[in-house]
Design an enzyme around this catalytic site. Structure first.
Site, PDB file in Angstrom:
ATOM      1  N   SER A 142       4.132  -2.673   9.850  1.00  0.00           N
ATOM      2  CA  SER A 142       3.122  -3.023  10.852  1.00  0.00           C
ATOM      3  C   SER A 142       1.861  -3.605  10.245  1.00  0.00           C
ATOM      4  O   SER A 142       1.172  -4.405  10.891  1.00  0.00           O
ATOM      5  CB  SER A 142       2.790  -1.782  11.683  1.00  0.00           C
ATOM      6  OG  SER A 142       2.342  -0.720  10.853  1.00  0.00           O
ATOM      7  N   THR A 143       1.517  -3.243   9.004  1.00  0.00           N
ATOM      8  CA  THR A 143       0.295  -3.782   8.387  1.00  0.00           C
ATOM      9  C   THR A 143       0.563  -5.193   7.854  1.00  0.00           C
ATOM     10  O   THR A 143      -0.238  -6.120   8.077  1.00  0.00           O
ATOM     11  CB  THR A 143      -0.196  -2.856   7.259  1.00  0.00           C
ATOM     12  OG1 THR A 143      -0.060  -1.496   7.682  1.00  0.00           O
ATOM     13  CG2 THR A 143      -1.651  -3.129   6.929  1.00  0.00           C
ATOM     14  N   ASP A 192       2.140  -7.047   1.029  1.00  0.00           N
ATOM     15  CA  ASP A 192       3.024  -6.048   1.625  1.00  0.00           C
ATOM     16  C   ASP A 192       2.266  -4.750   1.885  1.00  0.00           C
ATOM     17  O   ASP A 192       1.227  -4.496   1.259  1.00  0.00           O
ATOM     18  CB  ASP A 192       4.214  -5.774   0.696  1.00  0.00           C
ATOM     19  CG  ASP A 192       5.455  -5.314   1.462  1.00  0.00           C
ATOM     20  OD1 ASP A 192       5.312  -4.857   2.607  1.00  0.00           O
ATOM     21  OD2 ASP A 192       6.555  -5.422   0.903  1.00  0.00           O
ATOM     22  N   GLY A 222      10.265   1.576   5.912  1.00  0.00           N
ATOM     23  CA  GLY A 222      11.050   0.717   6.800  1.00  0.00           C
ATOM     24  C   GLY A 222      12.390   0.339   6.193  1.00  0.00           C
ATOM     25  O   GLY A 222      13.120  -0.493   6.750  1.00  0.00           O
ATOM     26  N   GLU A 257      11.645  -5.971  -1.003  1.00  0.00           N
ATOM     27  CA  GLU A 257      10.185  -5.976  -1.209  1.00  0.00           C
ATOM     28  C   GLU A 257       9.850  -5.918  -2.698  1.00  0.00           C
ATOM     29  O   GLU A 257       8.955  -6.620  -3.175  1.00  0.00           O
ATOM     30  CB  GLU A 257       9.550  -4.787  -0.487  1.00  0.00           C
ATOM     31  CG  GLU A 257       9.599  -4.901   1.022  1.00  0.00           C
ATOM     32  CD  GLU A 257       9.108  -3.650   1.728  1.00  0.00           C
ATOM     33  OE1 GLU A 257       8.553  -3.796   2.825  1.00  0.00           O
ATOM     34  OE2 GLU A 257       9.274  -2.544   1.207  1.00  0.00           O
TER      35      GLU A 257
HETATM   36  C1  5RP Z   1       8.879  -1.045   4.503  1.00  0.00           C
HETATM   37  C2  5RP Z   1       7.617  -0.674   3.804  1.00  0.00           C
HETATM   38  C3  5RP Z   1       6.370  -0.810   4.582  1.00  0.00           C
HETATM   39  O1  5RP Z   1       5.548  -1.737   3.942  1.00  0.00           O
HETATM   40  C4  5RP Z   1       5.725   0.533   4.674  1.00  0.00           C
HETATM   41  O2  5RP Z   1       6.622   1.396   5.350  1.00  0.00           O
HETATM   42  C5  5RP Z   1       4.391   0.483   5.415  1.00  0.00           C
HETATM   43  O3  5RP Z   1       4.591   0.158   6.754  1.00  0.00           O
HETATM   44  P1  5RP Z   1       3.394   0.223   7.808  1.00  0.00           P
HETATM   45  O4  5RP Z   1       2.420  -0.847   7.417  1.00  0.00           O
HETATM   46  O5  5RP Z   1       4.064  -0.047   9.140  1.00  0.00           O
HETATM   47  O6  5RP Z   1       2.811   1.612   7.743  1.00  0.00           O
HETATM   48  O7  5RP Z   1       7.593  -0.283   2.663  1.00  0.00           O
HETATM   49  O8  5RP Z   1       9.992  -0.780   3.709  1.00  0.00           O
END
Ligand code: 5RP
Length: 253
Positions: free
Chosen positions: A34-35, A87, A127, A133
């Site tokens: 989401s970020t 990321d 996620g 990533e």
């Molecule tokens: C996905 C990730 C995401 O970057 C991590 O879960 C952070 O997500 P969010 O910004 O929604 O908290 O590593 O694999």
């Protein structure tokens, strides 16, 4: 295993600030979550305004969003390099040393010289996208993490996502137990059975409690047969942009 908490304003400030780092003619890694989505949306807006950029998505989700907002896409094997990866993270070990700058979205950077003698350390993979990533972050000249303050911790203590070959779920579980971890096969929410990653694999979320030495645990996990990739990112991040209600604080490493 998704990260809870964190205001949308903070996430947006972090994501939009990181997107400002994308330069004309560059190749940019597009993170997941989401970020990172706020960064992708801002890059899409910049493309709409004339920025020339090629994106490399790190997941089905980030690919879909990038297509939606009009970012031209490429792949790692079609480019000479990646200039910048952006990321999110589930946890960021926060170094209380003074390599932190507060900057509002409107001010210029005043990068502190990175003098940290401790490497950046993150847990990613909430996620389930951490394999791609990490591939993209490691290929990038510069890797910027975007986070809200709820992600900052003095010591990493979330479960570490470990992507595994399906045939290896019992053997890897046994090996991580020997290392003092408690593995849980990640279950899907709207499907019976486990989460299947974008790469066709499974995920074990391994609870170690507080991780004293993530830099030692990372290669140990990576060496277990059947492990495709784990969510400890050690020494990969160059900076973390921590969004706040009214700006961004920057950590450099
Ligand atoms: C996905 C990730 C995401 O970057 C991590 O879960 C952070 O997500 P969010 O910004 O929604 O908290 O590593 O694999």
């Amino acid at each position: 295993m998704k990260t809870e908490g964190g205001s949308e304003t903070a996430k947006r400030n972090a994501g939009e600030r990181a997107a400002e780092e994308v330069t004309d003619g560059s190749v940019v890694g597009l993170g997941t979550g989401s970020t990172a989505a706020y960064a992708i949306e801002a890059i899409g807006q910049a493309v709409h305004d004339g920025l020339d950029v090629q994106g490399i998505p790190t997941s089905f989700q980030s690919r879909q969003l990038a297509l939606e907002v009009g970012i031209p896409l490429t792949s790692l094997d079609a480019v000479d390099g990646v200039d910048l990866a952006i990321d999110g993270a589930d946890q960021v070990r926060d170094d209380p040393s003074p390599n932190a700058d507060a900057d509002s979205n409107a001010t210029t950077d005043a990068d502190a010289n990175a003098t940290a003698d401790t490497a950046s350390a993150l847990i990613k993979g909430g996620g389930g996208a951490h394999a791609r990533e990490k591939l993209v972050a490691a290929a990038a000249d510069r890797f910027v993490v975007v986070a809200d303050p709820s992600k900052l911790v003095p010591e990493l203590d979330r479960s570490v996502p470990v992507e595994i070959l399906p045939a290896a779920h019992t053997t890897v579980a046994e090996r991580v137990r020997e290392l003092g971890g408690e593995p849980t096969l990640r279950d899907a929410e709207h499907k019976d059975g486990p989460v299947v990653t974008d790469n066709g694999n499974l995920i074990l979320d391994v609870a170690f409690g507080p991780i004293d030495s993530p830099a030692e645990l990372a290669p140990t996990l990576a060496a277990i047969p059947g492990v495709v990739e784990h969510g400890l990112f050690i020494g990969l991040a160059d900076a973390t942009y921590v969004g706040t209600a009214d700006g961004v604080e920057k950590r450099t490493y």
